[in-house]
Design a protein around this motif. Structure first.
Motif, PDB file in Angstrom:
ATOM      1  N   ARG A 192      -0.184  -2.177  -0.976  1.00  0.00           N
ATOM      2  CA  ARG A 192      -1.544  -2.648  -1.463  1.00  0.00           C
ATOM      3  C   ARG A 192      -2.604  -1.569  -1.049  1.00  0.00           C
ATOM      4  NH1 ARG A 192      -5.626  -4.787   0.242  1.00  0.00           N
ATOM      5  NH2 ARG A 192      -4.739  -5.455   2.214  1.00  0.00           N
ATOM      6  N   ARG A 202      -2.312   1.642   0.209  1.00  0.00           N
ATOM      7  CA  ARG A 202      -2.149   2.767  -0.337  1.00  0.00           C
ATOM      8  C   ARG A 202      -2.825   2.818  -1.821  1.00  0.00           C
ATOM      9  NH1 ARG A 202       1.204   7.060   1.857  1.00  0.00           N
ATOM     10  NH2 ARG A 202       2.056   6.234   3.870  1.00  0.00           N
ATOM     11  N   ARG A 203      -2.554   1.732  -2.641  1.00  0.00           N
ATOM     12  CA  ARG A 203      -3.011   1.644  -3.797  1.00  0.00           C
ATOM     13  C   ARG A 203      -4.579   1.454  -4.057  1.00  0.00           C
ATOM     14  NH1 ARG A 203      -0.879  -0.444  -9.117  1.00  0.00           N
ATOM     15  NH2 ARG A 203      -2.643  -1.011 -10.289  1.00  0.00           N
ATOM     16  N   GLU A 204      -5.175   0.505  -3.110  1.00  0.00           N
ATOM     17  CA  GLU A 204      -6.510   0.587  -2.869  1.00  0.00           C
ATOM     18  C   GLU A 204      -7.192   2.073  -2.609  1.00  0.00           C
ATOM     19  OE1 GLU A 204      -7.183  -2.413  -0.067  1.00  0.00           O
ATOM     20  OE2 GLU A 204      -6.909  -3.896  -1.444  1.00  0.00           O
TER      21      GLU A 204
END
Length: 100
Positions: free
Chosen positions: A28, A30-32
């Motif tokens: 999460r 890394r996605r942000e």
């Protein structure tokens, strides 16, 4: 011992669910970060286009690029910098205990 301590603790005390929870949290983050990088590139590209279309005088987009870039660097550092190992934590604890 709370859940956070169990997640950060190495060894057999970590269950499959706790490992999964930690993995989901890391993904999460890394996605942000990827979203933050995409927003940075999109907005700053738009600002450079505006600068270019309005006469390409003084390169004023450097100010938001620089300011936002500092925040982006700290965000990347938080996500990508490795957390301290258990050995490093124990070493720091020993060093602190010796000072007292």
């Amino acid at each position: 011992m709370n859940d956070k301590e169990l997640i950060d603790r190495p060894g057999p005390a970590r269950t499959e669910d706790q490992l999964r929870e930690q993995a989901v949290e890391e993904l999460r983050k890394r996605r942000e970060l990827a979203g933050h990088v995409l927003a940075y590139l999109t907005v700053n590209t738009f600002l450079v286009v505006i600068w270019y279309l309005t006469g390409a005088g003084f390169f004023w987009p450097v100010f938001p690029m620089f300011g936002w870039g500092i925040g982006l660097i700290f965000h990347a550092w938080d996500v990508l910098w490795p957390q301290p190992s258990e050995t490093a934590v124990r070493s720091a604890m020993d060093r602190i205990a010796r000072r007292k």
